[in-house]
Design a protein around this motif. Structure first.
Motif, PDB file in Angstrom:
ATOM      1  N   MET A   1       0.838  -1.212   0.000  1.00  0.00           N
ATOM      2  CA  MET A   1       0.000   0.000   0.000  1.00  0.00           C
ATOM      3  C   MET A   1       0.859   1.242   0.000  1.00  0.00           C
ATOM      4  O   MET A   1       2.054   1.173   0.096  1.00  0.00           O
ATOM      5  CB  MET A   1      -0.888   0.008   1.234  1.00  0.00           C
ATOM      6  CG  MET A   1      -2.037  -0.978   1.183  1.00  0.00           C
ATOM      7  SD  MET A   1      -3.079  -0.781   2.603  1.00  0.00           S
ATOM      8  CE  MET A   1      -3.904   0.748   2.187  1.00  0.00           C
ATOM      9  N   ARG A   2       0.164   2.399  -0.027  1.00  0.00           N
ATOM     10  CA  ARG A   2       0.896   3.662  -0.064  1.00  0.00           C
ATOM     11  C   ARG A   2       0.695   4.432   1.234  1.00  0.00           C
ATOM     12  O   ARG A   2       0.633   5.639   1.211  1.00  0.00           O
ATOM     13  CB  ARG A   2       0.377   4.543  -1.199  1.00  0.00           C
ATOM     14  CG  ARG A   2       0.071   3.841  -2.447  1.00  0.00           C
ATOM     15  CD  ARG A   2       1.213   3.623  -3.374  1.00  0.00           C
ATOM     16  NE  ARG A   2       2.244   4.586  -3.364  1.00  0.00           N
ATOM     17  CZ  ARG A   2       3.524   4.235  -3.421  1.00  0.00           C
ATOM     18  NH1 ARG A   2       3.894   2.990  -3.382  1.00  0.00           N
ATOM     19  NH2 ARG A   2       4.434   5.143  -3.467  1.00  0.00           N
ATOM     20  N   PRO A  39       4.263   4.207   1.387  1.00  0.00           N
ATOM     21  CA  PRO A  39       3.430   3.277   0.640  1.00  0.00           C
ATOM     22  C   PRO A  39       2.276   2.824   1.520  1.00  0.00           C
ATOM     23  O   PRO A  39       2.397   2.834   2.720  1.00  0.00           O
ATOM     24  CB  PRO A  39       4.375   2.122   0.331  1.00  0.00           C
ATOM     25  CG  PRO A  39       5.414   2.190   1.405  1.00  0.00           C
ATOM     26  CD  PRO A  39       5.466   3.609   1.903  1.00  0.00           C
ATOM     27  N   GLN A  40       1.240   2.413   0.978  1.00  0.00           N
ATOM     28  CA  GLN A  40      -0.032   2.097   1.623  1.00  0.00           C
ATOM     29  C   GLN A  40      -0.704   3.391   2.009  1.00  0.00           C
ATOM     30  O   GLN A  40      -0.458   3.975   3.049  1.00  0.00           O
ATOM     31  CB  GLN A  40       0.141   1.202   2.852  1.00  0.00           C
ATOM     32  CG  GLN A  40      -0.293  -0.207   2.591  1.00  0.00           C
ATOM     33  CD  GLN A  40      -0.291  -1.036   3.855  1.00  0.00           C
ATOM     34  OE1 GLN A  40       0.454  -0.850   4.695  1.00  0.00           O
ATOM     35  NE2 GLN A  40      -1.127  -1.961   3.994  1.00  0.00           N
ATOM     36  N   ASP A 108      -6.738  -8.080  -3.521  1.00  0.00           N
ATOM     37  CA  ASP A 108      -5.565  -7.471  -2.897  1.00  0.00           C
ATOM     38  C   ASP A 108      -6.043  -6.303  -2.041  1.00  0.00           C
ATOM     39  O   ASP A 108      -6.388  -5.240  -2.574  1.00  0.00           O
ATOM     40  CB  ASP A 108      -4.582  -6.987  -3.963  1.00  0.00           C
ATOM     41  CG  ASP A 108      -3.275  -6.480  -3.369  1.00  0.00           C
ATOM     42  OD1 ASP A 108      -3.283  -5.976  -2.221  1.00  0.00           O
ATOM     43  OD2 ASP A 108      -2.241  -6.580  -4.056  1.00  0.00           O
ATOM     44  N   PRO A 109      -6.094  -6.464  -0.702  1.00  0.00           N
ATOM     45  CA  PRO A 109      -6.644  -5.388   0.127  1.00  0.00           C
ATOM     46  C   PRO A 109      -5.800  -4.123   0.118  1.00  0.00           C
ATOM     47  O   PRO A 109      -6.324  -3.018   0.311  1.00  0.00           O
ATOM     48  CB  PRO A 109      -6.700  -6.012   1.528  1.00  0.00           C
ATOM     49  CG  PRO A 109      -5.671  -7.086   1.508  1.00  0.00           C
ATOM     50  CD  PRO A 109      -5.663  -7.615   0.101  1.00  0.00           C
ATOM     51  N   ASN A 110      -4.494  -4.266  -0.104  1.00  0.00           N
ATOM     52  CA  ASN A 110      -3.632  -3.085  -0.140  1.00  0.00           C
ATOM     53  C   ASN A 110      -3.975  -2.190  -1.327  1.00  0.00           C
ATOM     54  O   ASN A 110      -4.172  -0.976  -1.187  1.00  0.00           O
ATOM     55  CB  ASN A 110      -2.164  -3.509  -0.210  1.00  0.00           C
ATOM     56  CG  ASN A 110      -1.699  -4.188   1.056  1.00  0.00           C
ATOM     57  OD1 ASN A 110      -2.166  -3.891   2.149  1.00  0.00           O
ATOM     58  ND2 ASN A 110      -0.771  -5.123   0.902  1.00  0.00           N
ATOM     59  N   PRO A 140     -10.680  -8.674   7.107  1.00  0.00           N
ATOM     60  CA  PRO A 140     -11.433  -7.887   8.094  1.00  0.00           C
ATOM     61  C   PRO A 140     -10.557  -7.212   9.148  1.00  0.00           C
ATOM     62  O   PRO A 140     -11.029  -6.300   9.845  1.00  0.00           O
ATOM     63  CB  PRO A 140     -12.358  -8.931   8.745  1.00  0.00           C
ATOM     64  CG  PRO A 140     -12.432 -10.050   7.770  1.00  0.00           C
ATOM     65  CD  PRO A 140     -11.097 -10.080   7.092  1.00  0.00           C
ATOM     66  N   LYS A 141      -9.308  -7.642   9.265  1.00  0.00           N
ATOM     67  CA  LYS A 141      -8.417  -7.084  10.285  1.00  0.00           C
ATOM     68  C   LYS A 141      -7.354  -6.155   9.691  1.00  0.00           C
ATOM     69  O   LYS A 141      -6.326  -5.902  10.304  1.00  0.00           O
ATOM     70  CB  LYS A 141      -7.739  -8.223  11.051  1.00  0.00           C
ATOM     71  CG  LYS A 141      -8.725  -9.090  11.826  1.00  0.00           C
ATOM     72  CD  LYS A 141      -8.010 -10.191  12.605  1.00  0.00           C
ATOM     73  CE  LYS A 141      -9.007 -11.026  13.397  1.00  0.00           C
ATOM     74  NZ  LYS A 141      -8.333 -12.095  14.180  1.00  0.00           N
ATOM     75  N   HIS A 142      -7.619  -5.635   8.526  1.00  0.00           N
ATOM     76  CA  HIS A 142      -6.663  -4.765   7.846  1.00  0.00           C
ATOM     77  C   HIS A 142      -6.719  -3.386   8.504  1.00  0.00           C
ATOM     78  O   HIS A 142      -7.575  -2.563   8.202  1.00  0.00           O
ATOM     79  CB  HIS A 142      -7.017  -4.687   6.362  1.00  0.00           C
ATOM     80  CG  HIS A 142      -5.875  -4.291   5.488  1.00  0.00           C
ATOM     81  ND1 HIS A 142      -5.617  -2.989   5.143  1.00  0.00           N
ATOM     82  CD2 HIS A 142      -4.909  -5.036   4.882  1.00  0.00           C
ATOM     83  CE1 HIS A 142      -4.554  -2.940   4.351  1.00  0.00           C
ATOM     84  NE2 HIS A 142      -4.113  -4.165   4.182  1.00  0.00           N
ATOM     85  N   THR A 143      -5.775  -3.130   9.418  1.00  0.00           N
ATOM     86  CA  THR A 143      -5.873  -1.934  10.257  1.00  0.00           C
ATOM     87  C   THR A 143      -5.722  -0.631   9.479  1.00  0.00           C
ATOM     88  O   THR A 143      -6.348   0.367   9.824  1.00  0.00           O
ATOM     89  CB  THR A 143      -4.835  -1.985  11.383  1.00  0.00           C
ATOM     90  OG1 THR A 143      -3.526  -2.191  10.849  1.00  0.00           O
ATOM     91  CG2 THR A 143      -5.155  -3.118  12.354  1.00  0.00           C
ATOM     92  N   LYS A 144      -4.888  -0.628   8.438  1.00  0.00           N
ATOM     93  CA  LYS A 144      -4.737   0.602   7.660  1.00  0.00           C
ATOM     94  C   LYS A 144      -6.038   0.947   6.942  1.00  0.00           C
ATOM     95  O   LYS A 144      -6.406   2.114   6.812  1.00  0.00           O
ATOM     96  CB  LYS A 144      -3.575   0.483   6.676  1.00  0.00           C
ATOM     97  CG  LYS A 144      -2.210   0.588   7.349  1.00  0.00           C
ATOM     98  CD  LYS A 144      -1.092   0.616   6.327  1.00  0.00           C
ATOM     99  CE  LYS A 144       0.245   0.961   6.984  1.00  0.00           C
ATOM    100  NZ  LYS A 144       0.720  -0.078   7.894  1.00  0.00           N
ATOM    101  N   THR A 145      -6.750  -0.079   6.490  1.00  0.00           N
ATOM    102  CA  THR A 145      -8.056   0.173   5.874  1.00  0.00           C
ATOM    103  C   THR A 145      -9.016   0.769   6.894  1.00  0.00           C
ATOM    104  O   THR A 145      -9.723   1.745   6.613  1.00  0.00           O
ATOM    105  CB  THR A 145      -8.645  -1.133   5.308  1.00  0.00           C
ATOM    106  OG1 THR A 145      -7.769  -1.648   4.315  1.00  0.00           O
ATOM    107  CG2 THR A 145     -10.007  -0.875   4.678  1.00  0.00           C
TER     108      THR A 145
END
Length: 204
Positions: A1-2, A39-40, A108-110, A140-145
């Motif tokens: 991610m950015r 990134p991300q 790809d969640p990123n 579901p645990k993608h903290t940056k999202t």
């Protein structure tokens, strides 16, 4: 991610802005929503004369375009092109390439979250939130999202309750991570600016 440098951006100017905005002294406005970083990507508050965008490396762009044309089922050169355009703050072009990458690899969640931030930067916050929801359906645990979800809900949709819920999830999942620490700061700021709103606690 950015999004790695995004957390740093949020910590300063964003924290002050959200306090003023919540108490009604400032409404989010302007041609560009809060920013993101590499990134991300992570959404941040409206820029206040901050850093300059990266200069787009046209040679790198042409090389990656050639690779993408030669490899129509390879998402990676498309992601790289999206990142180059994102860093140059050419968000519509970034959207084009992130969408092309996700057409090849939709889970790809990123990249999905980077696309959501780019939507936000092009004044499409609801579309950004929908894209974050897709990211979370994959992880579901993608903290940056989740951190981005809260920022976009707060600044883009004026949904403080939804923002608070997303930030609480970040704290519950990873309290000692940079995202968890930032989410707790934002929750504390909401609680101070909006007493009784339930924003202070990092618990569920």
């Amino acid at each position: 991610m950015r999004a790695d440098s995004l957390v740093l951006g949020v910590a300063g100017v964003f924290f002050g802005l959200i306090l003023g905005w919540v108490i009604g002294s400032q409404q989010v406005a302007g041609s560009r929503p809060p920013a993101a970083a590499a990134p991300q990507a992570q959404a941040t508050p409206p820029p206040q004369g901050g850093s300059q965008p990266a200069v787009l490396d046209q040679g790198r762009v042409q090389a990656l375009r050639a690779v993408a044309e030669q490899n129509p089922r390879d998402a990676e050169p498309r992601v790289a092109l999206g990142n180059l355009y994102f860093d140059a703050e050419q968000f519509q072009d970034a959207i084009t390439w992130y969408e092309a990458a996700l057409a090849i690899n939709p889970n790809d969640p990123n990249v999905s979250t980077d696309l959501g931030v780019a939507y936000y930067y092009t004044n499409q916050p609801a579309r950004g939130v929908k894209q974050f929801e897709h990211s979370l359906s994959v992880d579901p645990k993608h903290t940056k999202t989740l951190l981005n979800m809260g920022i976009v809900k707060a600044f883009g949709l004026q949904d403080l309750e939804g923002a608070s819920a997303a930030w609480k999830q970040v704290v519950a999942l990873a309290p000692s991570s940079p995202e968890g620490q930032q989410a707790q700061k934002l929750l504390d700021g909401l609680a101070k600016a909006h007493p009784g709103g339930g924003g202070a606690s990092g618990g569920p």
